[in-house]
Enzyme design. Structure first.
Site, PDB file in Angstrom:
ATOM      1  N   ARG A 176      21.690  10.892  30.781  1.00  0.00           N
ATOM      2  CA  ARG A 176      21.921  11.869  31.849  1.00  0.00           C
ATOM      3  C   ARG A 176      20.580  12.338  32.412  1.00  0.00           C
ATOM      4  NH1 ARG A 176      25.439  15.410  29.130  1.00  0.00           N
ATOM      5  NH2 ARG A 176      27.086  14.069  29.894  1.00  0.00           N
ATOM      6  N   ASP A 214      32.181  17.354  19.712  1.00  0.00           N
ATOM      7  CA  ASP A 214      31.778  15.948  19.824  1.00  0.00           C
ATOM      8  C   ASP A 214      31.512  15.290  18.472  1.00  0.00           C
ATOM      9  OD1 ASP A 214      32.063  16.119  22.574  1.00  0.00           O
ATOM     10  OD2 ASP A 214      29.964  16.586  22.907  1.00  0.00           O
TER      11      ASP A 214
END
Length: 181
Positions: free
Chosen positions: A22, A119
């Protein structure tokens, strides 16, 4: 380390295998010490590894550490400040870019003081896929406990008043009167 205070820079997050994860296109550095860099953003363009582009919705303060295995994003939401902690490598600076490796596990601290580890499945998958190894696993597990304790104690950077102070510095430095600019 060169000073990036009062400069716009890019942030790049990678995965353990070196692939881009990202990019935050442009954030403003409001503070820098030997231990961390504090950056601020509003409506920043984010580019994902699959080239999807989106823009952040709320103003945020981001803290990147030189020696700690995490970075913190303090997001100004309607309900209060929410802290998002990426368990990640300490950052490096390369060509006016902050770079780090994202290790999947994240912690969130909500305005009501609820703390959540998220996550976990992604971490399990990537741990095997990228062969993180026991040393990285131990570092990350230690940091989960350390971050939770810091959150519970309100230790830096989990201090709403300090985060608001950084955001005010950003507004003053960039002459943004309101967060909708």
């Amino acid at each position: 380390m060169n000073s990036f205070k009062d400069k716009w820079i890019e942030i790049q997050g990678y995965k353990h295998d070196g692939r881009m994860h990202r990019i935050w296109d442009s954030v403003y550095v409001v503070d820098q010490t030997d231990e961390y860099i504090v950056a601020a953003s509003t409506k920043t363009k984010v580019i994902e590894h699959d080239f999807r582009i989106w823009y952040t919705k709320e103003p945020a303060i981001m803290i990147f550490f030189t020696k700690r295995w995490r970075n913190v994003i303090a997001m100004f939401k309607k309900t209060g400040i929410t802290y998002y902690v990426n368990l990640a490598s300490p950052f490096i600076i390369d060509m006016k870019r902050i770079k780090y490796i994202d290790y999947d596990l994240d912690l969130k601290l909500y305005p009501n003081n609820d703390i959540r580890l998220i996550d976990v499945k992604e971490y399990g998958y990537h741990r095997k896929k990228f062969k993180y190894g026991s040393e990285i696993d131990q570092i990350l597990k230690y940091n989960i406990g350390n971050v939770k304790q810091r959150m519970e104690n309100g230790d830096f950077p989990f201090d709403d008043e300090k985060i608001k102070e950084y955001y005010d510095m950003f507004l003053k430095a960039t002459k943004r009167g309101d967060s909708n600019d």
